[in-house]
Motif scaffolding. Structure first.
Motif, PDB file in Angstrom:
ATOM      1  N   ASN A 215       0.805  -1.221   0.000  1.00  0.00           N
ATOM      2  CA  ASN A 215       0.000   0.000   0.000  1.00  0.00           C
ATOM      3  C   ASN A 215       0.834   1.266   0.000  1.00  0.00           C
ATOM      4  O   ASN A 215       0.407   2.298  -0.545  1.00  0.00           O
ATOM      5  N   ILE A 216       2.020   1.222   0.626  1.00  0.00           N
ATOM      6  CA  ILE A 216       2.836   2.444   0.688  1.00  0.00           C
ATOM      7  C   ILE A 216       3.269   2.852  -0.722  1.00  0.00           C
ATOM      8  O   ILE A 216       3.478   4.041  -0.991  1.00  0.00           O
ATOM      9  N   LYS A 217       3.361   1.893  -1.625  1.00  0.00           N
ATOM     10  CA  LYS A 217       3.715   2.220  -3.003  1.00  0.00           C
ATOM     11  C   LYS A 217       2.611   3.052  -3.652  1.00  0.00           C
ATOM     12  O   LYS A 217       2.890   3.931  -4.478  1.00  0.00           O
ATOM     13  N   VAL A 218       1.373   2.797  -3.270  1.00  0.00           N
ATOM     14  CA  VAL A 218       0.242   3.587  -3.769  1.00  0.00           C
ATOM     15  C   VAL A 218       0.340   5.015  -3.235  1.00  0.00           C
ATOM     16  O   VAL A 218       0.120   5.994  -3.970  1.00  0.00           O
ATOM     17  N   VAL A 219       0.686   5.142  -1.955  1.00  0.00           N
ATOM     18  CA  VAL A 219       0.822   6.467  -1.335  1.00  0.00           C
ATOM     19  C   VAL A 219       1.961   7.247  -1.995  1.00  0.00           C
ATOM     20  O   VAL A 219       1.822   8.442  -2.302  1.00  0.00           O
ATOM     21  N   ILE A 220       3.104   6.575  -2.206  1.00  0.00           N
ATOM     22  CA  ILE A 220       4.241   7.224  -2.881  1.00  0.00           C
ATOM     23  C   ILE A 220       3.809   7.724  -4.264  1.00  0.00           C
ATOM     24  O   ILE A 220       4.120   8.853  -4.653  1.00  0.00           O
ATOM     25  N   HIS A 221       3.083   6.888  -4.996  1.00  0.00           N
ATOM     26  CA  HIS A 221       2.591   7.283  -6.324  1.00  0.00           C
ATOM     27  C   HIS A 221       1.677   8.505  -6.218  1.00  0.00           C
ATOM     28  O   HIS A 221       1.816   9.463  -7.002  1.00  0.00           O
ATOM     29  N   ASP A 222       0.763   8.486  -5.247  1.00  0.00           N
ATOM     30  CA  ASP A 222      -0.171   9.612  -5.091  1.00  0.00           C
ATOM     31  C   ASP A 222       0.577  10.918  -4.813  1.00  0.00           C
ATOM     32  O   ASP A 222       0.239  11.973  -5.361  1.00  0.00           O
TER      33      ASP A 222
END
Length: 378
Positions: free
Chosen positions: A172-179
């Protein structure tokens, strides 16, 4: 705040993150950044004042970068707790901190300021090589014939929940980094992720996703080096920051065809530039001679030195490093073992302690006694 309380708070944060992703909602971190962006200049001045009050002698220029709408990943080595605030002072651009240190940063006053500025916390524990989880698993694998079924079911449920929580958050942190990057906000993303506690490595290895995220979100990567040293004859510490030339991975790789080898190559490029900066800093400031080390740490033997074999006696350099680590660890709420669990470990590398462990089981005779000679273990 106790570790247990911090763990409960972090779990709540991870559940909210999962909820937002499941329902295709913006990241909680992104909403907080937008809401508090107007505070950045105030927080920048507060951090600068705090660093000055702390008595640091600063050796860095204050930088400001403009790459249009392209976000920046500032990729630094990670040495001390103080490096975050000092790096943020040196670089005037607003940046979001990517942090795996919820326990130390979150409850601290300066941590609260950083949270206003923007922090994306992540659970850095290795789900398959974490002491707490391994102990939970071992408990389940022990002979449980005398344990109530309810207790076994409870322990199993807790273990599975903890394991799932870590695995999901690493995804999930990869999604946050992308956002964050997709919204054109910069990231302070420490290259080695965890504090460096190695006596042999100038920095730990990085994680592949830094290169992929830069390509995926059209980000510029700027490698940086941080160092903090005591100033001889003064009760002050010198903080030094150097920056390398920007790296544009978008010109090197295509997101649709990027391979594992490309990511390794990209990380090596960042690592090489950080290393160049660090060695330049050390060449300028960290000039300690063998004679000085011998005078301070080698002349006077401790009681322990008299009762251990030569090959186990600590050299002046090792004693100097141990003193440094004791000082650094006193600033953290983590043990050394907990810190080491958070960084990437290359399984192909054998540590010194492991390499010489067989000597403890050695049956001495005249043919193998030479193995214990101190000169064979420098």
């Amino acid at each position: 705040m106790t570790k247990e309380e911090a763990k409960k708070e972090q779990e709540k944060l991870k559940k909210r993150r999962q909820y937002n992703i499941d329902h295709n909602l913006p990241s909680e971190e992104l909403e907080n950044i937008r809401k508090n962006l107007w505070l950045h200049n105030i927080l920048y001045k507060v951090m600068s004042l705090f660093n000055s009050i702390s008595g640091y002698e600063k050796d860095f220029e204050r930088h400001k970068f403009d790459f249009g709408d392209r976000p920046i990943i500032f990729a630094f080595n990670h040495v001390r707790m103080q490096d975050i605030a000092i790096i943020m002072e040196a670089i005037k651009n607003h940046m979001v901190l990517l942090s795996g240190d919820f326990e130390n940063v979150h409850p601290d006053i300066s941590g609260k300021l950083l949270e206003k500025n923007g922090i994306a916390y992540l659970d850095m524990k290795d789900p398959y090589d974490d002491c707490a989880l391994k102990n939970q698993k071992k408990y389940l694998e022990d002979d449980l014939s005398g344990v109530l079924k309810e207790e076994y079911d409870r322990a199993k449920k807790e273990y599975e929940a903890d394991l799932k929580s870590i695995i999901n958050d690493r995804k999930n942190i990869k999604v946050v980094i992308h956002d964050i990057l997709h919204a054109h906000y910069n990231l302070l993303w420490f290259y080695e992720a965890s504090w460096n506690s190695s006596e042999n490595k100038p920095y730990y290895d990085g994680y592949f996703h830094m290169v992929k995220a830069a390509v995926e979100d059209n980000a510029i990567v700027i490698p940086g080096a941080f160092d903090m040293t005591d100033i001889p004859g003064k009760k002050k510490r010198r903080v030094t920051i150097r920056l390398e030339e920007p790296i544009d991975f978008c010109k090197m790789y295509d997101i649709n065809t990027i391979t594992k080898e490309d990511k390794i190559e990209g990380l090596d490029l960042i690592k090489g530039r950080i290393g160049k900066l660090l060695f330049d800093i050390w060449d300028k400031y960290s000039k300690v001679s063998r004679k000085e080390l011998e005078e301070k740490y080698g002349k006077t033997l401790t009681a322990e030195d008299y009762f251990v074999p030569d090959y186990k006696r600590k050299s002046p350099l090792v004693k100097c490093f141990d003193e440094y680590m004791d000082k650094v660890l006193s600033e953290w709420k983590f043990s050394l073992e907990e810190i080491e669990e958070k960084h990437f470990v290359d399984k192909s590398i054998v540590e010194q302690k492991e390499a010489f462990s067989h000597l403890d089981k050695l049956n001495l005779n005249k043919n193998n006694a030479f193995l214990l000679s101190k000169r064979n273990h420098h």
